[in-house]
Design an enzyme around this catalytic site. Structure first.
Site, PDB file in Angstrom:
ATOM      1  N   TYR A 119     -15.011  41.321  50.777  1.00 33.42           N
ATOM      2  CA  TYR A 119     -14.761  41.978  49.484  1.00 33.42           C
ATOM      3  C   TYR A 119     -14.572  40.636  48.378  1.00 33.42           C
ATOM      4  CZ  TYR A 119     -12.170  43.554  45.354  1.00 33.42           C
ATOM      5  OH  TYR A 119     -11.690  43.882  44.077  1.00 33.42           O
ATOM      6  N   GLU A 207     -16.760  42.815  40.317  1.00 34.15           N
ATOM      7  CA  GLU A 207     -16.364  43.312  41.600  1.00 34.15           C
ATOM      8  C   GLU A 207     -17.677  43.427  42.522  1.00 34.15           C
ATOM      9  OE1 GLU A 207     -14.864  47.331  42.656  1.00 34.15           O
ATOM     10  OE2 GLU A 207     -13.093  46.241  43.315  1.00 34.15           O
TER      11      GLU A 207
END
Ligand code: GDP
Ligand code: MN
Length: 397
Positions: A119, A207
């Protein structure tokens, strides 16, 4: 302002960031063509909506099949099949809410062999006054869950705006991923390019979940969620084409035409206020007395009659609105102008819900007179607290 994954990846690619090759498609035929152009044996067919959680999402329509909003095809026929199942159907994910979103475009990408998923995101950290990267080795899953259950797996690295990402910064991020050697070197280059993309494109959020390591040892952005800071719109004419009005709230689109600061919310009390601070205070006091605002709306200081009229019509058009609170403190804004705009909107659209008006400040007497003369059924209020009590009582009572 949000954009689609494929658009975000194109922006990143223009800064030299590694992303898989791919083509957007609006029809099944375009999807099949895209797969042919890409070649290879594996393709990812990805629903493009302005919401995450697509992989684990489900389509409402049974004919869309059991699989989620991101599907892997091993035959060109399956690219066509998945495209036809996704396009025009409604994808429900954790982020769309139960209503879901109709998929109108998809993205066909070359399939990548994933060895690991990380992530990575970048955001504006207001406390530090810097852009910060958030990195975790726990990729591909819901980051809110990771943050809640295993916060130690999340590393935040603030970037000094004078230097940009330093080698020490990128080393911390590589350490968070548990990578070294060549992969850490790729990570260093990646972070520097992402930072460049983030700042030069005026992003407010980036993101990448997952950032992947392929089986042949390449670090690639497999997903991209990009939001731009709308305040910088004036210096990005290229954003105009990236905007997908189909993904935006209709009332917010209408409000943006009149340069109103309007955000749709879930509550039952429509608010028309001048000044962002007063609008926030109005929302707080509505909540304090036990109801919920239906919107944030700041008509701004220099609001003219047309703007107020447009603002009031937007509130009137919201079926969730069970009552309206007008809270104006006339400084630069004049109470008579606001009152005239409201009366005009009501004359054109009609009003069936209770209306509480609190006017104070410049030209307040003229404003009140305009409302009295209009014969509008208004509940007058003396101050903010009185106004909030009255509208909540009118709606709940
Ligand atoms: P999201 O669910 O909306 O965040 O969509 P993602 O783009 O993150 O896709 C969901 C998941 O699909 C990812 O976490 C990956 O595990 C998987 N995925 C996406 N693209 C590919 C691909 O090209 N190949 C493979 N094997 N899996 C993929
Ligand atoms: Mn994702």
């Amino acid at each position: 302002m949000n954009i689609h994954e494929y658009q975000g990846k194109a922006v990143l690619k223009s800064f030299g960031v590694p992303v898989p090759r791919g083509y957007p498609a609006f029809t099944t035929e375009e999807a099949i063509d895209a797969a042919a152009k890409l070649g290879g044996q594996v393709w990812a067919v990805k629903s493009q909506i302005h919401a995450g959680g697509r992989g684990k999402g489900k389509f409402k329509e049974p004919e869309a099949g059991e699989k989620g909003g991101v599907r892997i095809a091993f035959k060109p026929e399956d690219v066509g099949l998945f495209a036809s199942q996704m396009l025009g159907n409604t994808l429900v994910t954790l982020q769309t809410g139960p209503a879901g979103r109709v998929v109108k475009r998809i993205y066909i990408e070359e399939g990548v062999k994933i060895a690991k998923e990380f992530y990575l995101s970048a955001l504006v950290d207001r406390e530090q006054g810097r852009v910060a990267f958030v990195a975790s080795e726990a990729g591909g899953m819901n980051i809110e869950e990771v943050a809640h259950d295993t916060p130690e797996k999340i590393t935040t690295v603030g970037i000094d705006p004078l230097t940009g990402p330093t080698n020490a910064d990128t080393a911390r991020i590589a350490a968070a991923f548990g990578i070294d050697g060549d992969l850490a070197a790729q990570c260093d280059a990646l972070i520097k390019k992402l930072y460049d993309a983030f700042t030069k494109s005026d992003m407010s959020l980036l993101e990448i979940n997952p950032l992947i390591v392929t089986e042949d040892g390449k670090l690639i952005c497999a997903d991209a969620k990009v939001s731009f800071d709308s305040n910088a719109e004036f210096r990005h004419p290229e954003w105009e084409e990236l905007r997908d009005l189909g993904e935006e709230n209709e009332k917010e689109i209408e409000a943006s035409k009149y340069d109103l600061s309007y955000i749709a919310l879930d509550g039952e009390i429509g608010c028309l206020v001048n000044g962002a601070g007063l609008a926030m205070a109005t929302m707080d006091i509505i909540k304090h007395f036990g109801a919920e605002p239906a919107n944030f709306l700041d008509v701004g200081g220099g609001a003219d009659k047309a703007k107020v009229e447009a603002a009031f019509k937007i509130i009137l058009s919201d079926p969730n609105v069970k009552g309206i609170l007008v809270n104006i403190f006339g400084g630069i804004a004049r109470c008579d102008v606001i009152a005239a705009g409201i009366v005009e909107a009501v004359e054109e659209e009609g009003i069936t819900v209770p209306l509480v008006v609190r006017l104070e400040g410049t030209n307040v007497e003229q404003g009140k007179q305009i409302i009295r003369d209009s014969g509008l059924n208004v509940i007058a209020a003396d101050d903010l607290e009185d106004a909030a009590r009255k509208i909540v009582a009118a709606v709940k009572g």
